[in-house]
Scaffold this active site. Structure first.
Site, PDB file in Angstrom:
ATOM      1  N   HIS A   1       1.923   5.631   0.565  1.00 35.07           N
ATOM      2  CA  HIS A   1       1.854   6.685   1.434  1.00 35.07           C
ATOM      3  C   HIS A   1       2.286   7.938   0.703  1.00 35.07           C
ATOM      4  O   HIS A   1       3.272   7.699  -0.228  1.00 35.07           O
ATOM      5  CB  HIS A   1       2.474   6.437   2.646  1.00 35.07           C
ATOM      6  CG  HIS A   1       1.961   5.492   3.801  1.00 35.07           C
ATOM      7  ND1 HIS A   1       0.941   5.768   4.521  1.00 35.07           N
ATOM      8  CD2 HIS A   1       2.335   4.290   4.170  1.00 35.07           C
ATOM      9  CE1 HIS A   1       0.706   4.707   5.309  1.00 35.07           C
ATOM     10  NE2 HIS A   1       1.638   3.803   4.888  1.00 35.07           N
TER      11      HIS A   1
ATOM     12  N   HIS B   1       8.052   7.057  -5.715  1.00 35.87           N
ATOM     13  CA  HIS B   1       7.458   6.127  -6.870  1.00 35.87           C
ATOM     14  C   HIS B   1       8.005   4.719  -6.659  1.00 35.87           C
ATOM     15  O   HIS B   1       7.923   3.995  -7.694  1.00 35.87           O
ATOM     16  CB  HIS B   1       7.415   6.551  -8.218  1.00 35.87           C
ATOM     17  CG  HIS B   1       6.187   7.703  -8.218  1.00 35.87           C
ATOM     18  ND1 HIS B   1       6.444   8.841  -7.841  1.00 35.87           N
ATOM     19  CD2 HIS B   1       4.988   7.784  -8.819  1.00 35.87           C
ATOM     20  CE1 HIS B   1       5.301   9.662  -7.965  1.00 35.87           C
ATOM     21  NE2 HIS B   1       4.348   9.014  -8.626  1.00 35.87           N
TER      22      HIS B   1
ATOM     23  N   HIS C   1       0.720  -1.095  -0.108  1.00 32.75           N
ATOM     24  CA  HIS C   1      -0.030  -0.064   0.226  1.00 32.75           C
ATOM     25  C   HIS C   1       0.946   1.235  -0.050  1.00 32.75           C
ATOM     26  O   HIS C   1       2.178   1.305   0.477  1.00 32.75           O
ATOM     27  CB  HIS C   1      -0.815   0.067   1.270  1.00 32.75           C
ATOM     28  CG  HIS C   1      -0.154   0.171   2.346  1.00 32.75           C
ATOM     29  ND1 HIS C   1       0.420  -0.952   3.010  1.00 32.75           N
ATOM     30  CD2 HIS C   1       0.059   1.060   3.320  1.00 32.75           C
ATOM     31  CE1 HIS C   1       1.060  -0.498   4.060  1.00 32.75           C
ATOM     32  NE2 HIS C   1       0.899   0.673   4.196  1.00 32.75           N
TER      33      HIS C   1
END
Ligand code: NI
Length: 135
Positions: free
Chosen positions: A42, A81, A40
């Site tokens: 952030h 990224h 996931h």
């Protein structure tokens, strides 16, 4: 007389909080949603603080252009990224919690600073959760 100058930066990154030596159940109990095997992301907000004497010649503690470029090459280019677990070698055997990310960033930047400068890292993983590390 010492003054602290600070520069904000930003990067997006994915991670998974887990121990390879724990079962999926143990990881989920400890790390909850952050143990999601599919990772996931952030939006990390970074604040780099440098404390030192004012250079009487320039009036600066540190040229902010230099600090900006240093953060770009040493932090943003390595993290932005990226999947931290898979793509940043420092986390191949280190859980990429905000705490550990702050220490890694500190260790990347510190060698580039003058010995008279004290470095401090503040890292926001969410708008409400943040950590600090000063060596
Ligand atoms: Ni997370």
């Amino acid at each position: 007389m010492k003054v602290t100058v600070s520069r904000k930066a930003h990067f997006n990154a994915a991670h998974r909080l887990y121990r390879k030596d724990w079962s999926d159940e143990q990881n989920e109990t400890q790390f909850g949603k952050c143990a999601n095997p599919h990772y996931h992301g952030h939006n990390y907000e970074l604040i780099v603080h440098v404390t030192g004497p004012i250079d009487p010649e320039t009036g600066y503690v540190l040229d902010m252009k230099v600090l900006k470029d240093l953060i770009k090459t040493e932090v943003e280019d390595k993290m932005d990224h990226k999947n931290l677990n898979e793509e940043v070698v420092e986390f191949s055997n280190l859980i990429p919690t905000a705490e550990n990310i702050a220490v890694v960033i500190y260790n990347w930047l510190q060698p580039h600073l003058d010995p008279s400068h004290q470095l401090s890292i503040t890292l926001y993983e969410t708008p409400r959760n943040f950590v600090s590390y000063s060596g």
